[in-house]
Motif scaffolding. Structure first.
Motif, mmCIF file in Angstrom:
data_model
loop_
_atom_site.group_PDB
_atom_site.id
_atom_site.type_symbol
_atom_site.label_atom_id
_atom_site.label_comp_id
_atom_site.label_asym_id
_atom_site.label_seq_id
_atom_site.Cartn_x
_atom_site.Cartn_y
_atom_site.Cartn_z
ATOM 1 N N MET A 96 18.641 16.614 8.782
ATOM 2 C CA MET A 96 18.530 16.524 7.772
ATOM 3 C C MET A 96 18.158 14.762 6.750
ATOM 4 N N ARG A 97 17.314 15.183 5.873
ATOM 5 C CA ARG A 97 16.481 13.802 5.877
ATOM 6 C C ARG A 97 17.539 12.692 4.192
ATOM 7 N N PRO A 98 17.754 11.446 4.856
ATOM 8 C CA PRO A 98 18.181 10.903 4.435
ATOM 9 C C PRO A 98 17.776 10.601 2.747
ATOM 10 N N PRO A 99 18.787 10.139 2.223
ATOM 11 C CA PRO A 99 18.468 10.355 0.829
ATOM 12 C C PRO A 99 17.512 9.671 0.045
ATOM 13 N N LEU A 100 17.724 7.889 1.236
ATOM 14 C CA LEU A 100 16.848 6.867 0.901
ATOM 15 C C LEU A 100 15.643 6.656 1.943
ATOM 16 N N ALA A 101 15.399 7.953 2.247
ATOM 17 C CA ALA A 101 13.629 7.962 3.383
ATOM 18 C C ALA A 101 12.987 7.973 2.092
ATOM 19 N N PRO A 102 12.418 8.789 1.346
ATOM 20 C CA PRO A 102 11.476 8.725 0.087
ATOM 21 C C PRO A 102 11.196 6.424 -0.519
ATOM 22 N N LEU A 103 11.953 5.971 -0.394
ATOM 23 C CA LEU A 103 11.528 4.575 -0.550
ATOM 24 C C LEU A 103 11.912 3.932 0.190
ATOM 25 N N LEU A 104 12.714 4.106 1.157
ATOM 26 C CA LEU A 104 13.354 2.786 2.337
ATOM 27 C C LEU A 104 12.775 3.669 3.930
ATOM 28 N N GLY A 105 11.735 4.201 4.009
ATOM 29 C CA GLY A 105 11.928 5.365 5.308
ATOM 30 C C GLY A 105 10.192 5.017 5.520
ATOM 31 N N ARG A 106 10.131 5.112 7.143
ATOM 32 C CA ARG A 106 8.513 4.062 7.940
ATOM 33 C C ARG A 106 8.159 4.088 7.183
ATOM 34 N N ARG A 107 7.571 5.857 6.505
ATOM 35 C CA ARG A 107 5.917 4.882 5.746
ATOM 36 C C ARG A 107 5.819 4.230 4.508
ATOM 37 N N SER A 108 6.938 4.548 3.985
ATOM 38 C CA SER A 108 6.943 3.515 2.495
ATOM 39 C C SER A 108 7.176 2.129 3.080
ATOM 40 N N ARG A 109 7.504 1.811 4.119
ATOM 41 C CA ARG A 109 7.828 0.649 4.237
ATOM 42 C C ARG A 109 6.476 0.062 4.820
ATOM 43 N N LEU A 110 5.232 0.929 5.108
ATOM 44 C CA LEU A 110 4.297 0.280 6.216
ATOM 45 C C LEU A 110 3.537 0.487 4.529
ATOM 46 N N ARG A 111 3.669 0.957 3.577
ATOM 47 C CA ARG A 111 2.455 1.108 2.339
ATOM 48 C C ARG A 111 3.619 -0.374 1.746
ATOM 49 N N TRP A 112 4.552 -0.706 1.619
ATOM 50 C CA TRP A 112 4.634 -1.754 1.276
ATOM 51 C C TRP A 112 4.086 -3.378 1.735
ATOM 52 N N VAL A 113 4.127 -2.927 2.803
ATOM 53 C CA VAL A 113 4.263 -3.787 4.172
ATOM 54 C C VAL A 113 1.701 -4.235 3.923
ATOM 55 N N HIS A 114 0.920 -2.019 3.886
ATOM 56 C CA HIS A 114 -0.299 -2.787 3.239
ATOM 57 C C HIS A 114 -0.584 -3.798 1.531
ATOM 58 N N LEU A 115 0.442 -3.352 0.978
ATOM 59 C CA LEU A 115 0.633 -3.491 -0.432
ATOM 60 C C LEU A 115 0.647 -5.196 -0.657
ATOM 61 N N ILE A 116 1.717 -5.660 0.036
ATOM 62 C CA ILE A 116 1.237 -6.999 0.889
ATOM 63 C C ILE A 116 0.427 -8.115 1.386
ATOM 64 N N LEU A 117 -0.114 -6.868 1.962
ATOM 65 C CA LEU A 117 -1.113 -7.279 2.338
ATOM 66 C C LEU A 117 -2.453 -7.713 1.428
ATOM 67 N N GLY A 118 -2.702 -6.666 0.841
ATOM 68 C CA GLY A 118 -3.322 -6.893 -0.334
ATOM 69 C C GLY A 118 -3.390 -8.425 -1.410
ATOM 70 N N GLY A 119 -1.823 -8.306 -1.874
ATOM 71 C CA GLY A 119 -1.368 -9.690 -2.216
ATOM 72 C C GLY A 119 -1.847 -10.720 -1.940
ATOM 73 N N ALA A 120 -1.366 -10.640 -0.495
ATOM 74 C CA ALA A 120 -2.282 -12.015 0.266
ATOM 75 C C ALA A 120 -4.019 -11.919 0.399
ATOM 76 N N LEU A 121 -4.275 -11.110 0.284
ATOM 77 C CA LEU A 121 -5.689 -10.909 0.396
ATOM 78 C C LEU A 121 -6.298 -11.938 -1.323
ATOM 79 N N PHE A 122 -5.482 -11.374 -2.284
ATOM 80 C CA PHE A 122 -5.357 -11.820 -3.439
ATOM 81 C C PHE A 122 -5.219 -13.618 -3.216
ATOM 82 N N MET A 123 -4.743 -14.361 -2.748
ATOM 83 C CA MET A 123 -4.178 -15.457 -3.132
ATOM 84 C C MET A 123 -5.523 -16.294 -3.683
ATOM 85 N N PRO A 124 -6.523 -15.839 -2.622
ATOM 86 C CA PRO A 124 -7.159 -16.985 -2.969
ATOM 87 C C PRO A 124 -8.282 -16.863 -4.118
#
Length: 423
Positions: A1-29
């Protein structure tokens, strides 16, 4: 059974969050350059001003700068690598990878790359800012009922949180803030994952380059497969034939047994050398355009390995045959001998090689066996390979029964090189 918070905090969502933070780090300069520009235009003394107008003005200046720098060739390879690793983009079931390889080629591909880079950095900067600012604020709000120092702070008075019931309401409010942040990050990550194939996907030029590369790789694989089939297949057939004949006359014809063992030794030694060369190419993953195949000058050893029942007649100066034709002709003769060894039942095989000014003609004949040969599973590649070799050189190939014999006839044009003379 899929956990109820998987769409928000699952592995794929966490990796995409990291991808967004990487974009923010690249935007700093770009953001820092934007703060300098806005500070000069507005007369703001500090480049790290807390004024929202200054902050979003720097954000607006940084986005076009990011779009301009995305035109550098390395932008798309780096963006594709990050998207593959973090966005969870599945490959297409028909065409494979949905993202392009290498630098962007053409105006359209460069424009799409600029759009992706700007979108990644722009959305990533917003999500990164919220990730840095919102969790501490949400935790402080949730800790408000339990911290007298927070209850007496100026921030509490500013937000009107001095009432006890409002302070206890901070518990669900802070939790909702964190969930809202996770939901926004998941939605932004899903947006980027959806847009990645469209903005970073291969253009028609990229698909053409990839198709040409795959075609070249398949051509090399087919060439190597033909070499392995012809050399190893012939060696195994010749060794089997010689060993079988030697076993039958082991007690009556010692001289023949000695010749058969010598032929087996020569055949296996030659084939091991060819096999090492071909496997070396497979190991290195390279093809220099010239496979290490023997030429017509090695026919004598080939015929000796095939046994006494082979009769070879040569007309013309084979040393003047072009190298490409000589290599393919050797393999054609080798496959003809292999085919005869498998199906001729030990009958005599006649091979004739005739050279004139324009072409090389190879004719091989053997008596048809009394019984139809047993069809091997997956067999029939040898004659097909003979036809492929002949067509690659612009020649022709015919094989089949004719007047109670099996006949293989191949004609190979000599091309620009011309050969003549008899020996």
């Amino acid at each position: 059974m899929r956990p109820p918070l998987a769409p928000l905090l699952g592995r794929r969502s966490r990796l995409r969050w990291v991808h967004l933070i990487l974009g923010g780090a690249l935007f700093m300069p770009y953001w820092l350059v934007g703060t300098v520009v806005v500070g000069v235009l507005t007369g703001e003394g500090s480049m790290f001003s807390g004024d929202l107008t200054t902050q979003f003005g720097a954000y607006a200046v940084g986005l076009p700068l990011a779009a301009i720098t995305s035109l550098f060739p390395l932008t798309r390879p780096m963006s594709v690598a990050a998207a593959r690793a973090l966005c969870g983009i599945a490959g297409d079931r028909f065409t494979g990878d949905r993202l392009a390889d290498g630098p962007a080629r053409g105006r359209s591909a460069k424009a799409r790359t600029a759009g992706w880079f700007t979108l990644h950095l722009g959305v990533g900067a917003l999500i990164s800012g919220a990730t840095l600012a919102l969790p501490p604020f949400a935790v402080a709000v949730m800790a408000l009922p339990f911290s007298p120092s927070l209850q007496r702070s100026e921030l509490t008075a500013y937000w009107g949180l001095h009432r006890p019931w409002l302070q206890w309401a901070g518990l669900p409010a802070g939790l909702l803030m964190l969930l809202a942040l996770a939901a926004v990050a998941a939605g932004a990550g899903a947006l980027l994952a959806r847009e990645a194939p469209r903005l970073l996907g291969p253009s028609p030029a990229d698909r053409l380059v990839a198709a040409e590369r795959r075609a070249a790789e398949l051509a090399v694989r087919n060439r190597l497969a033909r070499e392995l089939h012809d050399s190893v297949g012939h060696a195994l057939s010749a060794v089997t034939l010689q060993a079988s004949a030697a076993r039958r006359v082991l007690d009556t014809d010692v001289e023949f047994v000695r010749e058969a063992l010598a032929a087996i030794e020569e055949t296996t030694r030659r084939t091991v050398g060819e096999l090492d060369s071909v496997l070396g190419l497979l190991r290195d993953g390279e093809d220099d355009g010239e496979l290490p195949a023997p030429r017509l000058d090695a026919l004598d050893a080939l015929v000796r390995g095939a046994g006494r029942q082979v009769e070879l007649t040569v007309t013309g100066a084979l040393d003047r045959v072009p190298d490409a034709v000589s290599r393919e002709a050797y393999r054609i003769v080798q496959e003809g001998l292999t085919n005869a060894a498998r199906h001729a039942g030990g009958e005599r095989v006649t091979a004739r090689i005739a050279l004139d000014d324009d072409e090389l003609e190879i004719t091989m004949e053997n008596a048809l066996p009394d019984r139809a040969p047993v069809t091997r599973p997956g067999g029939g590649r040898g004659l097909r390979g003979v036809g492929e070799r002949a067509r690659l050189l612009g020649g022709t190939s015919e094989a089949g029964p004719l007047d109670e014999v099996w006949r293989l006839a191949v004609r190979l044009p000599l091309g620009p090189a011309r050969a003549g003379g008899d020996r």
